[in-house]
Design a protein around this motif. Structure first.
Motif, PDB file in Angstrom:
ATOM      1  N   LEU A  66      -4.816   1.721  10.529  1.00  0.00           N
ATOM      2  CA  LEU A  66      -5.077   1.270  11.893  1.00  0.00           C
ATOM      3  C   LEU A  66      -6.264   0.314  11.914  1.00  0.00           C
ATOM      4  CD1 LEU A  66      -4.650   4.670  13.775  1.00  0.00           C
ATOM      5  CD2 LEU A  66      -3.013   2.768  13.644  1.00  0.00           C
ATOM      6  N   PRO A  67      -6.329  -0.575  12.882  1.00  0.00           N
ATOM      7  CA  PRO A  67      -7.482  -1.473  12.986  1.00  0.00           C
ATOM      8  C   PRO A  67      -8.779  -0.658  13.030  1.00  0.00           C
ATOM      9  CG  PRO A  67      -5.773  -2.153  14.515  1.00  0.00           C
ATOM     10  CD  PRO A  67      -5.342  -0.821  13.948  1.00  0.00           C
ATOM     11  N   GLY A  68      -9.757  -1.112  12.284  1.00  0.00           N
ATOM     12  CA  GLY A  68     -11.055  -0.452  12.249  1.00  0.00           C
ATOM     13  C   GLY A  68     -11.169   0.643  11.209  1.00  0.00           C
ATOM     14  N   GLN A  69     -10.054   1.098  10.667  1.00  0.00           N
ATOM     15  CA  GLN A  69     -10.124   2.105   9.613  1.00  0.00           C
ATOM     16  C   GLN A  69     -10.538   1.449   8.304  1.00  0.00           C
ATOM     17  OE1 GLN A  69      -6.166   3.865   9.591  1.00  0.00           O
ATOM     18  NE2 GLN A  69      -6.914   5.659  10.714  1.00  0.00           N
ATOM     19  N   PRO A  70     -11.343   2.151   7.502  1.00  0.00           N
ATOM     20  CA  PRO A  70     -11.749   1.574   6.219  1.00  0.00           C
ATOM     21  C   PRO A  70     -10.588   1.572   5.227  1.00  0.00           C
ATOM     22  CG  PRO A  70     -12.543   3.825   6.414  1.00  0.00           C
ATOM     23  CD  PRO A  70     -11.913   3.465   7.740  1.00  0.00           C
ATOM     24  N   ASP A  71     -10.664   0.662   4.284  1.00  0.00           N
ATOM     25  CA  ASP A  71      -9.682   0.646   3.206  1.00  0.00           C
ATOM     26  C   ASP A  71     -10.063   1.762   2.242  1.00  0.00           C
ATOM     27  OD1 ASP A  71      -7.702   0.046   1.405  1.00  0.00           O
ATOM     28  OD2 ASP A  71      -8.162  -2.081   1.296  1.00  0.00           O
ATOM     29  N   VAL A  72      -9.120   2.632   1.921  1.00  0.00           N
ATOM     30  CA  VAL A  72      -9.430   3.807   1.104  1.00  0.00           C
ATOM     31  C   VAL A  72      -9.180   3.588  -0.386  1.00  0.00           C
ATOM     32  CG1 VAL A  72      -9.071   5.428   2.997  1.00  0.00           C
ATOM     33  CG2 VAL A  72      -7.124   4.783   1.543  1.00  0.00           C
ATOM     34  N   TRP A  73      -8.724   2.424  -0.759  1.00  0.00           N
ATOM     35  CA  TRP A  73      -8.463   2.115  -2.162  1.00  0.00           C
ATOM     36  C   TRP A  73      -9.436   1.062  -2.669  1.00  0.00           C
ATOM     37  CZ3 TRP A  73      -2.484   0.955  -2.305  1.00  0.00           C
ATOM     38  CH2 TRP A  73      -1.762   2.146  -2.200  1.00  0.00           C
ATOM     39  N   PRO A  74      -9.770   1.111  -3.961  1.00  0.00           N
ATOM     40  CA  PRO A  74     -10.533   0.006  -4.553  1.00  0.00           C
ATOM     41  C   PRO A  74      -9.647  -1.237  -4.662  1.00  0.00           C
ATOM     42  CG  PRO A  74      -9.892   1.601  -6.244  1.00  0.00           C
ATOM     43  CD  PRO A  74      -9.457   2.173  -4.926  1.00  0.00           C
ATOM     44  N   LYS A  75     -10.256  -2.381  -4.864  1.00  0.00           N
ATOM     45  CA  LYS A  75      -9.530  -3.647  -4.988  1.00  0.00           C
ATOM     46  C   LYS A  75      -8.666  -3.640  -6.252  1.00  0.00           C
ATOM     47  CE  LYS A  75     -10.217  -8.579  -5.341  1.00  0.00           C
ATOM     48  NZ  LYS A  75     -11.078  -9.604  -5.869  1.00  0.00           N
ATOM     49  N   ALA A  76      -7.441  -4.142  -6.130  1.00  0.00           N
ATOM     50  CA  ALA A  76      -6.489  -4.163  -7.251  1.00  0.00           C
ATOM     51  C   ALA A  76      -6.823  -5.249  -8.267  1.00  0.00           C
ATOM     52  CB  ALA A  76      -5.073  -4.391  -6.743  1.00  0.00           C
ATOM     53  N   ASP A  77      -6.657  -4.907  -9.539  1.00  0.00           N
ATOM     54  CA  ASP A  77      -6.674  -5.913 -10.601  1.00  0.00           C
ATOM     55  C   ASP A  77      -5.280  -6.481 -10.807  1.00  0.00           C
ATOM     56  OD1 ASP A  77      -9.449  -5.858 -11.530  1.00  0.00           O
ATOM     57  OD2 ASP A  77      -8.996  -3.786 -12.091  1.00  0.00           O
ATOM     58  N   VAL A  78      -4.276  -5.650 -10.554  1.00  0.00           N
ATOM     59  CA  VAL A  78      -2.878  -6.053 -10.689  1.00  0.00           C
ATOM     60  C   VAL A  78      -2.033  -5.128  -9.822  1.00  0.00           C
ATOM     61  CG1 VAL A  78      -2.400  -4.595 -12.716  1.00  0.00           C
ATOM     62  CG2 VAL A  78      -1.074  -6.697 -12.378  1.00  0.00           C
ATOM     63  N   ILE A  79      -0.888  -5.640  -9.389  1.00  0.00           N
ATOM     64  CA  ILE A  79       0.071  -4.842  -8.628  1.00  0.00           C
ATOM     65  C   ILE A  79       1.379  -4.803  -9.412  1.00  0.00           C
ATOM     66  CG2 ILE A  79       1.391  -4.600  -6.488  1.00  0.00           C
ATOM     67  CD1 ILE A  79      -0.837  -6.253  -5.103  1.00  0.00           C
ATOM     68  N   LEU A  80       1.937  -3.616  -9.526  1.00  0.00           N
ATOM     69  CA  LEU A  80       3.261  -3.425 -10.113  1.00  0.00           C
ATOM     70  C   LEU A  80       4.145  -2.794  -9.048  1.00  0.00           C
ATOM     71  CD1 LEU A  80       5.433  -3.224 -12.291  1.00  0.00           C
ATOM     72  CD2 LEU A  80       4.312  -1.130 -13.113  1.00  0.00           C
ATOM     73  N   PHE A  81       5.166  -3.510  -8.635  1.00  0.00           N
ATOM     74  CA  PHE A  81       6.107  -3.018  -7.630  1.00  0.00           C
ATOM     75  C   PHE A  81       7.413  -2.710  -8.342  1.00  0.00           C
ATOM     76  CE2 PHE A  81       7.800  -4.070  -3.056  1.00  0.00           C
ATOM     77  CZ  PHE A  81       8.366  -2.808  -2.984  1.00  0.00           C
ATOM     78  N   ALA A  82       7.608  -1.422  -8.639  1.00  0.00           N
ATOM     79  CA  ALA A  82       8.805  -0.987  -9.354  1.00  0.00           C
ATOM     80  C   ALA A  82       9.024   0.502  -9.085  1.00  0.00           C
ATOM     81  CB  ALA A  82       8.644  -1.234 -10.854  1.00  0.00           C
TER      82      ALA A  82
END
Length: 181
Positions: A66-82
């Motif tokens: 939701l708007p205003g909620q913090p991002d709960v994950w660290p920044k990605a080095d890579v994304i794998l969508f599988a």
């Protein structure tokens, strides 16, 4: 040593049931894994979501914050969508970001986050021209698409061969992209 961050995203296709093993393999290779699922993927794994969150050490996400909620994950080095389904691949290529994971990978193109995807479609879906257009579009935008020779090869419709899904190829490609950067 700081862990490399892997966003592991998955659609609702039979190989998603192997996701815990894939997470463990990635962690053994030094990855800090954040798991994101399409809404249907989250429904398929519903009883396992708490355990998967415990395994990764991060909340499993399948919805936008939701708007205003913090991002709960660290920044990605890579994304794998599988596995990425017919719907997810086409939505992504067309910029239709109604699901969290598709929105993140669409944005990753503009942010320059290295991204790998490996479709999981049956041979009937593979005959649809839009799939080939979408694969071409994603490749042209810099996404590594593991489809065809050296990647996922479609199975006959209804054969459901999740054990044959080449997870090792997908994880290796994600590692290679980070090592190149």
């Amino acid at each position: 040593m700081t862990s490399r961050i892997l966003y592991l995203f998955a659609s609702a296709a039979p190989p998603v049931f192997d996701i815990a093993q894939v997470i463990e393999t990635a962690q053994a290779d030094g990855w800090d894994v954040c798991l994101g699922l399409t809404p249907t993927g989250a429904r398929w794994l519903g009883d396992s979501l708490d355990g998967l969150a415990e395994l990764t050490g991060h909340p499993v996400r399948s919805e936008y914050k939701l708007p205003g909620q913090p991002d709960v994950w660290p920044k990605a080095d890579v994304i794998l969508f599988a596995p990425a389904t017919f719907n997810s691949i086409n939505s992504w290529a067309l910029g239709i970001t109604s699901s969290f994971v598709v929105g993140v990978v669409a944005e990753a193109i503009g942010k320059g986050i290295p991204t790998v995807t490996m479709p999981c479609v049956n041979a009937a879906y593979a005959q649809h021209r839009q799939l080939h257009r979408s694969v071409t579009e994603l490749r042209e935008q810099g996404v590594t698409v593991l489809y065809g020779d050296g990647g996922f090869e479609p199975n006959p419709a209804g054969s459901g061969k999740p054990a044959g899904y080449p997870w090792d190829i997908a994880l290796s490609a994600a590692t290679h992209l980070v090592d190149e950067a």
